[in-house]
Design an enzyme around this catalytic site. Sequence first.
Site, PDB file in Angstrom:
ATOM      1  N   CYS A  99      88.224-127.816 -78.134  1.00 64.41           N
ATOM      2  CA  CYS A  99      86.846-127.967 -78.591  1.00 64.41           C
ATOM      3  C   CYS A  99      86.561-129.318 -79.237  1.00 64.41           C
ATOM      4  CB  CYS A  99      86.495-126.836 -79.561  1.00 64.41           C
ATOM      5  SG  CYS A  99      86.738-125.197 -78.830  1.00 64.41           S
ATOM      6  N   PHE A 108      91.453-125.716 -80.890  1.00 61.01           N
ATOM      7  CA  PHE A 108      92.702-124.976 -80.875  1.00 61.01           C
ATOM      8  C   PHE A 108      93.878-125.952 -80.838  1.00 61.01           C
ATOM      9  CE2 PHE A 108      91.310-120.660 -78.852  1.00 61.01           C
ATOM     10  CZ  PHE A 108      90.584-120.372 -79.982  1.00 61.01           C
ATOM     11  N   HIS A 166      80.783-128.877 -87.169  1.00 58.19           N
ATOM     12  CA  HIS A 166      81.385-128.060 -86.111  1.00 58.19           C
ATOM     13  C   HIS A 166      80.722-126.686 -86.129  1.00 58.19           C
ATOM     14  CE1 HIS A 166      84.310-127.082 -83.104  1.00 58.19           C
ATOM     15  NE2 HIS A 166      84.920-126.185 -83.850  1.00 58.19           N
ATOM     16  N   HIS A 223      78.694-122.191 -78.696  1.00 59.23           N
ATOM     17  CA  HIS A 223      79.812-123.141 -78.729  1.00 59.23           C
ATOM     18  C   HIS A 223      80.142-123.570 -77.302  1.00 59.23           C
ATOM     19  CE1 HIS A 223      83.243-125.318 -79.745  1.00 59.23           C
ATOM     20  NE2 HIS A 223      83.957-124.430 -80.405  1.00 59.23           N
ATOM     21  N   LYS A 278      75.166-125.368 -82.893  1.00 58.80           N
ATOM     22  CA  LYS A 278      75.719-124.164 -82.254  1.00 58.80           C
ATOM     23  C   LYS A 278      74.944-122.904 -82.613  1.00 58.80           C
ATOM     24  CE  LYS A 278      80.475-125.940 -81.927  1.00 58.80           C
ATOM     25  NZ  LYS A 278      80.321-127.211 -82.680  1.00 58.80           N
ATOM     26  N   GLU A 332      85.507-125.472 -92.933  1.00 59.07           N
ATOM     27  CA  GLU A 332      84.753-126.717 -92.846  1.00 59.07           C
ATOM     28  C   GLU A 332      84.023-127.007 -94.149  1.00 59.07           C
ATOM     29  OE1 GLU A 332      81.988-129.250 -89.726  1.00 59.07           O
ATOM     30  OE2 GLU A 332      82.112-127.067 -89.485  1.00 59.07           O
TER      31      GLU A 332
END
Length: 412
Positions: A164, A400, A304, A341, A336, A315
């Site tokens: 991502c 990830f 994010h 996402h 998002k 975050e």
Amino acid sequence: MSKRRVVITGLGAITPVGVDAASSWQAMLDGISGIGAITVFDTEGFPCTIAGEVPGFDPAACVPEKDARKMDRFMQLGISAGVHALRDSGLEVTDENAERIGAHIGSGIGGIATIENTTLLYQEKGHRRVSPFYIPMTITNMIAGNLSIMQNLKGPNLSMVTACSTGTHAIGDAARMVEYGDADVMVAGGAEAPISPTSLAGFGTARALSRRNDDPATASRPWDSGRDGFVMGEGAGVVVLEEFEHARRRGARIYAELSGFGMSGDAHHITSPSPGGEGASRCMDAALRNAGLNPEDIDYINAHGTSTPLGDIAETLALKRSFGDHARKLAISSNKSMIGHLLGAAGGVEAVMTALSIYHQVIPPTINLHDPDPECDLDYVPNVARDARIEAALSNSFGFGGTNGTVILRRV
């Protein structure tokens, strides 16, 4: 040699709320959700049945039909966004400058739908029915490869896969190629078309996805107490990065300057963020150092902000760690909340929207934020767009494997 300045002169975005950057931007300012029931396959029995599909996307507007038939959808989206960005830049590619213009566009998952369909075809009818275009239809670097062929871009031609963080890493890496003279112009970003049965199943069994199937428009709700996972989306975000003097000489419109890029690794867990947002904080700190800025110089964070229980808290803690008392003076929002996402495309789309925020001096909202999590106690620009003075903005992407990317854009 000293670094050359890098500016953004072209934008391309295809999202669940618009088939180009302008329509996507306006929809986000209006707080419109692009999340709905999945239509591309039968989701009966899946715990999550919603996603952010791009409505009305026609690759023929940018890709010849005969070529589009040999491409997975992620490739069609990425190439189209790249064409949009080049058109928006007004840059003419000629035999004289082609060797100084390159492409760096990645994808987190690549051609997963084509891989699924080809596997089923092979099992049913054997190897002779597998298309000779199967491999170039699915591998990640073929967005940049096809775009370079179509547009005669003879400079650096590459892609990357960092889950991502892909779009952000591709843009930051491409900017460095311009900074240090490998190219004068780079077309950079990310694309993704992950809405497929095995993708939905994989994220679903990992319990990463929202199950708010009865009310999809409110399913993606970063920092809200009711968040229960992210919502997958598809699309692409691509920017044209150009050396400042090169852009100035040709009278290009400049949306923003890309002044900082940072990376880090959590070294903690394959999917969960490091405790206290430590890895994300080091990434933002690196970007600030690269930009030569202090924390107090940042006005806006395009976060994010995935709408996951752990990620949103991490975050928030990372922002407090990097910005200290200034964290409470920052405006922070998550695209998002409206488009879901977009995985490897997320950073590309969010860079486009951050550039537009600086250019227009307005911040899109975080929608569906009505009951903030007590552990998420910063200013997330809830539900309504906000006019704001933005001299410098930061955009985060985390993936990830504990991979993190941050870019910093400044007003020119």
